[in-house]
Design an enzyme around this catalytic site. Structure first.
Site, PDB file in Angstrom:
ATOM      1  N   HIS A  54       0.855  -1.191   0.000  1.00  0.00           N
ATOM      2  CA  HIS A  54       0.000   0.000   0.000  1.00  0.00           C
ATOM      3  C   HIS A  54       0.889   1.238   0.000  1.00  0.00           C
ATOM      4  O   HIS A  54       2.024   1.214   0.500  1.00  0.00           O
ATOM      5  CB  HIS A  54      -0.890   0.023   1.238  1.00  0.00           C
ATOM      6  CG  HIS A  54      -1.988  -0.980   1.201  1.00  0.00           C
ATOM      7  ND1 HIS A  54      -3.107  -0.869   1.996  1.00  0.00           N
ATOM      8  CD2 HIS A  54      -2.153  -2.123   0.490  1.00  0.00           C
ATOM      9  CE1 HIS A  54      -3.911  -1.891   1.775  1.00  0.00           C
ATOM     10  NE2 HIS A  54      -3.346  -2.670   0.858  1.00  0.00           N
ATOM     11  N   GLU A  56       0.834   3.872   1.808  1.00  0.00           N
ATOM     12  CA  GLU A  56       1.263   4.284   3.149  1.00  0.00           C
ATOM     13  C   GLU A  56       2.436   3.444   3.640  1.00  0.00           C
ATOM     14  O   GLU A  56       3.400   3.966   4.206  1.00  0.00           O
ATOM     15  CB  GLU A  56       0.110   4.161   4.162  1.00  0.00           C
ATOM     16  CG  GLU A  56      -1.093   5.018   3.840  1.00  0.00           C
ATOM     17  CD  GLU A  56      -2.171   4.284   3.049  1.00  0.00           C
ATOM     18  OE1 GLU A  56      -3.347   4.599   3.237  1.00  0.00           O
ATOM     19  OE2 GLU A  56      -1.822   3.389   2.223  1.00  0.00           O
ATOM     20  N   CYS A  84      -6.291   2.116   5.631  1.00  0.00           N
ATOM     21  CA  CYS A  84      -6.931   0.882   6.094  1.00  0.00           C
ATOM     22  C   CYS A  84      -6.347   0.510   7.463  1.00  0.00           C
ATOM     23  O   CYS A  84      -5.432   1.169   7.963  1.00  0.00           O
ATOM     24  CB  CYS A  84      -6.693  -0.248   5.085  1.00  0.00           C
ATOM     25  SG  CYS A  84      -4.982  -0.836   5.043  1.00  0.00           S
ATOM     26  N   CYS A  87      -2.493  -0.227   7.428  1.00  0.00           N
ATOM     27  CA  CYS A  87      -1.686   0.985   7.345  1.00  0.00           C
ATOM     28  C   CYS A  87      -1.788   1.816   8.619  1.00  0.00           C
ATOM     29  O   CYS A  87      -0.799   2.397   9.072  1.00  0.00           O
ATOM     30  CB  CYS A  87      -2.096   1.793   6.120  1.00  0.00           C
ATOM     31  SG  CYS A  87      -1.721   0.921   4.578  1.00  0.00           S
TER      32      CYS A  87
END
Length: 148
Positions: A54, A56, A84, A87
């Site tokens: 991801h 992040e 999410c 993260c």
């Protein structure tokens, strides 16, 4: 502060656009330290075949490497959509100083699951939310009609 937040969110949105054109879910981040961008990233889960890639997570990794430490308390993460839970957990552990989000994530965002950021982390949401959510909606619309 809002003008600075807009400036850095535009950089995160540029990263999201790169992800969009790479057929990745268009989420982008910029991480700043003393008002200087030290990390930029976008989702690479499809490209790398890695569910943890991801934006992040990649941004935290880059910022930690740049600073040479695991805690990035003096940093601000600008992200185009609310993180999410995975993260958010990484952000908690990194003890990041501030998180600035664009659009809300009503499906898997950390706010809707009850997960919390580090107690010292400041949080702001809604910066460029229309532009951020529009890009995500366009991406998923194109996927639904098989144009991607």
């Amino acid at each position: 502060m809002i003008i600075k937040d807009l400036y850095f969110m535009k950089i995160a949105l540029e990263e999201a656009l790169i992800a969009f054109h790479e057929k990745e879910v268009p989420i982008g981040v910029a991480i700043t330290y003393k008002n200087i961008v030290i990390a930029r990233a976008h989702n690479l889960t499809e490209t790398l075949g890695d569910i943890t890639a991801h934006a992040e997570m990649l941004g935290i990794h880059l910022a930690s490497n740049f600073l040479g430490k695991k805690y990035i308390r003096e940093c601000t993460l600008y992200v185009t959509i609310e993180p999410c839970i995975m993260c958010a957990g990484a952000l908690f552990l990194s003890q990041i100083g501030r998180v600035v989000c664009g659009a809300k994530n009503y499906k898997i965002g950390f706010l809707y699951t009850g997960i919390k950021l580090h107690p010292k982390t400041k949080f702001l949401s809604g910066i460029m939310k229309n532009q951020c959510s529009h890009l995500l909606k366009k991406f998923f619309f194109l996927k639904r009609i098989h144009k991607f």
